[in-house]
Design a protein around this motif. Structure first.
Motif, mmCIF file in Angstrom:
data_model
loop_
_atom_site.group_PDB
_atom_site.id
_atom_site.type_symbol
_atom_site.label_atom_id
_atom_site.label_comp_id
_atom_site.label_asym_id
_atom_site.label_seq_id
_atom_site.Cartn_x
_atom_site.Cartn_y
_atom_site.Cartn_z
ATOM 1 N N HIS A 1 0.971 -1.162 0.076
ATOM 2 C CA HIS A 1 -0.022 0.020 -0.008
ATOM 3 C C HIS A 1 0.900 1.100 -0.001
ATOM 4 C CE1 HIS A 1 -3.728 -2.026 0.222
ATOM 5 N NE2 HIS A 1 -3.143 -2.773 1.204
ATOM 6 N N ALA A 2 1.868 1.325 0.788
ATOM 7 C CA ALA A 2 2.930 2.287 0.808
ATOM 8 C C ALA A 2 3.393 2.501 -0.577
ATOM 9 C CB ALA A 2 3.929 2.216 1.977
ATOM 10 N N ALA A 3 3.670 1.504 -1.260
ATOM 11 C CA ALA A 3 4.397 1.318 -2.809
ATOM 12 C C ALA A 3 3.568 2.281 -3.537
ATOM 13 C CB ALA A 3 4.733 0.081 -3.159
ATOM 14 N N ILE A 4 2.298 1.659 -3.529
ATOM 15 C CA ILE A 4 1.038 2.226 -4.373
ATOM 16 C C ILE A 4 1.167 3.721 -4.306
ATOM 17 C CG2 ILE A 4 -1.207 2.360 -4.760
ATOM 18 C CD1 ILE A 4 -1.354 -0.666 -4.181
ATOM 19 N N GLU A 5 1.059 4.195 -2.882
ATOM 20 C CA GLU A 5 1.117 5.405 -2.658
ATOM 21 C C GLU A 5 2.194 6.221 -3.048
ATOM 22 O OE1 GLU A 5 0.995 8.673 1.408
ATOM 23 O OE2 GLU A 5 -0.093 6.653 1.419
ATOM 24 N N GLN A 6 3.359 5.899 -2.879
ATOM 25 C CA GLN A 6 4.683 6.558 -3.514
ATOM 26 C C GLN A 6 4.658 6.616 -4.673
ATOM 27 O OE1 GLN A 6 8.121 4.383 -1.847
ATOM 28 N NE2 GLN A 6 7.446 4.332 0.001
ATOM 29 N N ILE A 7 4.228 5.735 -5.283
ATOM 30 C CA ILE A 7 4.187 5.681 -7.240
ATOM 31 C C ILE A 7 3.241 6.738 -7.636
ATOM 32 C CG2 ILE A 7 3.815 4.336 -9.084
ATOM 33 C CD1 ILE A 7 5.083 1.845 -7.478
ATOM 34 N N GLU A 8 1.933 6.624 -7.172
ATOM 35 C CA GLU A 8 0.823 7.304 -7.553
ATOM 36 C C GLU A 8 1.271 8.812 -7.214
ATOM 37 O OE1 GLU A 8 -2.689 5.422 -6.392
ATOM 38 O OE2 GLU A 8 -2.538 3.967 -8.079
ATOM 39 N N SER A 9 1.851 8.988 -6.217
ATOM 40 C CA SER A 9 1.818 10.666 -5.690
ATOM 41 C C SER A 9 3.028 11.209 -6.491
ATOM 42 C CB SER A 9 1.708 10.560 -4.404
ATOM 43 O OG SER A 9 3.012 10.209 -3.685
ATOM 44 N N ASN A 10 4.068 10.474 -7.145
ATOM 45 C CA ASN A 10 5.060 10.895 -7.659
ATOM 46 C C ASN A 10 4.817 11.732 -8.922
ATOM 47 O OD1 ASN A 10 7.519 11.394 -8.769
ATOM 48 N ND2 ASN A 10 8.573 9.514 -7.938
ATOM 49 N N SER A 11 5.049 12.919 -9.042
ATOM 50 C CA SER A 11 4.621 13.634 -10.623
ATOM 51 C C SER A 11 5.772 13.735 -11.146
ATOM 52 C CB SER A 11 4.166 15.150 -9.800
ATOM 53 O OG SER A 11 5.292 15.763 -9.153
ATOM 54 N N GLU A 12 7.056 13.225 -10.734
ATOM 55 C CA GLU A 12 8.205 13.243 -11.529
ATOM 56 C C GLU A 12 8.325 12.077 -12.512
ATOM 57 O OE1 GLU A 12 11.654 13.623 -9.203
ATOM 58 O OE2 GLU A 12 10.957 15.093 -8.054
ATOM 59 N N LEU A 13 7.584 11.151 -12.395
ATOM 60 C CA LEU A 13 7.443 9.945 -13.200
ATOM 61 C C LEU A 13 6.382 10.178 -14.117
ATOM 62 C CD1 LEU A 13 7.297 6.980 -10.744
ATOM 63 C CD2 LEU A 13 9.362 7.828 -12.235
#
Length: 121
Positions: free
Chosen positions: A34-46
């Motif tokens: 769940h933390a991974a999902i949050e980190q990936i989805e909130s990363n506007s640099e990707l």
């Protein structure tokens, strides 16, 4: 269980070392999906269609039982206009489409279901 974890670790794509946090490699390796999902989805640099982003998000989604979303993410990598070499958690460089096909095969064999059941304990 060890062989299953090795198979997952083999698929976890990472960007260059300085950007590994952006594709949540650490969270995935630690099973914090769940933390991974949050980190990936909130990363506007990707970029939204970045293959490493899509593969890692797909793995995290599959591990949390969202198999349809995971499949769609893996299929997006296969359909991506460019082939990209990604570094796996084991340090190997593998074609992004090959990783995505492997992930879909794991979905088809129910390997993520087993992992999801273990995560519910």
């Amino acid at each position: 269980m060890a062989l299953f974890e090795i198979a997952l670790a083999t698929m976890m794509a990472q960007a260059p070392a300085m950007a590994s946090a952006h594709v949540a490699q650490d969270a995935l390796l630690e099973g914090r999906n769940h933390a991974a999902i949050e980190q990936i989805e909130s990363n506007s640099e990707l970029d939204a269609d970045d293959p490493a982003r899509l593969i890692n998000l797909g793995i995290a989604r599959a591990r949390t039982g969202d198999y349809d979303a995971a499949r769609a993410l893996f299929q997006a990598v296969i359909a991506h206009k460019e082939r990209v070499e990604l570094e796996t958690a084991e340090g190997d460089w593998v074609d992004s489409r090959r990783l995505a096909r492997k992930a879909i095969s794991m979905l088809d064999r129910g390997e993520f279901e087993r992992y999801f059941a273990l995560s519910l304990r």
